[in-house]
Design an enzyme around this catalytic site. Structure first.
Site, PDB file in Angstrom:
ATOM      1  N   GLU A 150       0.836  -1.209   0.000  1.00 53.88           N
ATOM      2  CA  GLU A 150       0.000   0.000   0.000  1.00 53.88           C
ATOM      3  C   GLU A 150       0.871   1.260   0.000  1.00 53.88           C
ATOM      4  O   GLU A 150       0.836   2.074   0.920  1.00 53.88           O
ATOM      5  CB  GLU A 150      -0.959   0.001   1.187  1.00 53.88           C
ATOM      6  N   GLU A 260      -6.157  -7.243  -1.354  1.00 56.41           N
ATOM      7  CA  GLU A 260      -6.690  -7.207   0.009  1.00 56.41           C
ATOM      8  C   GLU A 260      -8.166  -6.849  -0.050  1.00 56.41           C
ATOM      9  O   GLU A 260      -8.540  -5.873  -0.706  1.00 56.41           O
ATOM     10  CB  GLU A 260      -5.975  -6.166   0.875  1.00 56.41           C
TER      11      GLU A 260
END
Length: 347
Positions: A150, A260
């Site tokens: 991320e 995710e």
């Protein structure tokens, strides 16, 4: 008769379009150390990775931290050996940190440079090379390596923090070549991972800017991964995700996956409103199935590679960092897998 047969097989043909139906079970050793013994749908004690693969999971994601201890290299080699025994593929998520790495935290590992980009670029290369070579020496195949987790706001702060995209691009290039130069017989797909997969503008700005420096090239990586959590922003609709994934592939020519995601069975007081095209899905076991089916349909329609359910069995952290009470595919009171796990084999 032939027409009836074709109708019956159409769902199977659609399902086959997803390459990855995965889960991140990074915390399994910590859970087991705490005394958790997982149970399958029949109520029998079974290893978590076996429960998941028996129900359709075909790839396991593992987060890797630099410092010795939980989630370190040894931890992940041992976990990967168990995963490999099930036949599932292995996806290493390199955080390049001693702790959590996400849009709010990208702390440079202890002992790595925080003031010299040349030194730091070499350190990320050498570390990535060492991780991959360790897996090669252990004869463990690796399907995917994510160079950062991320990293919308950059990686390895402060040197790699936005808006310093030249440093970000250089670090990603170095990490990518740590994979490419490794001794792994079959080279893993190299993946770059941002959050808010539904936000095309965010994705576009990052990649256009990083690639625009000329220090990161399209040849450096193979996949783009995104997080997709519907409970963090009401703009996170499946429609927006579909647009974003389509545009990513069209613009950058990369394989794309949701790396995710999860859905709650209980969410009494969500911090944010849920997206409009998901509000009809209940917070329940059945709701988890519906969500995964709709997500899979969206991914299939956009020719995306698949999805990974984040930490479905972390019973000591059922909310998984969200404002919802329980996003697990395992009942944390009994440690038995919920029937929603069957969705992996149905999508």
């Amino acid at each position: 008769m032939l027409f009836s047969y074709l109708l019956a097989t159409l769902p199977l043909l659609a399902n086959a379009a997803l390459t990855y139906k995965g889960a991140d079970i990074s915390s399994v050793f910590i859970e087991e150390k705490a005394g958790v013994a997982y149970k399958n749908l029949a109520g029998e004690t079974q290893a978590l990775e076996a429960i998941l693969t028996d129900n359709g999971v075909n790839s396991i994601r593992q987060r890797v931290w630099v410092k010795n201890g939980d989630y370190d290299l040894t931890y992940n080699v041992n976990l990967a050996k168990r995963v490999a025994a099930t036949g599932a593929s292995i996806y290493l998520d390199l955080h390049y940190s001693d702790d959590w790495a996400d849009p709010k935290h990208q702390t440079t590992p202890d002992g790595w440079s925080t003031d010299d980009i040349n030194t730091l670029a070499d350190q990320i290369y050498q570390y990535t090379l060492s991780v991959c070579n360790t897996f090669a020496e252990e004869k463990i195949n690796v399907e995917i390596v994510s160079i950062g987790n991320e990293i919308t706001s950059g990686l390895l702060w402060p040197l790699g923090k936005t808006p310093n995209y030249e440093n970000i691009a250089r670090l990603l290039h170095s990490g990518a070549w740590g994979v490419k130069d490794s001794k792994l017989a079959t080279k893993p797909k190299i993946l770059i991972h941002l959050d808010n997969g539904w936000d095309w503008d965010q994705q576009k700005y990052f990649y256009d800017t990083a690639l625009g420096t000329g220090l990161l090239t399209s040849d450096d990586f193979d996949m783009i991964g995104v997080s997709y959590y519907p409970f963090y922003n009401e703009k996170a609709t499946l429609a927006s995700l579909k647009t974003s994934l389509t545009n990513i592939q069209t613009t950058y020519g990369k394989e794309v996956a949701v790396v995710e995601t999860n859905w709650p069975v209980k969410c009494s007081s969500p911090e944010f409103a849920f997206p409009a095209d998901l509000k009809d899905i209940p917070f329940s076991v059945d709701g988890q199935v519906t969500f995964l089916q709709r997500l899979a349909d969206t991914l299939t329609a956009t020719k995306a590679s698949g999805f990974f359910y984040w930490e479905p069995a972390w019973t000591k952290n059922a909310g998984l960092g969200s404002s919802c009470e329980d996003n697990l595919l395992v009942d944390y009171n009994t440690n038995q897998v919920r029937s929603s796990v069957k969705a992996f084999g149905q999508v």
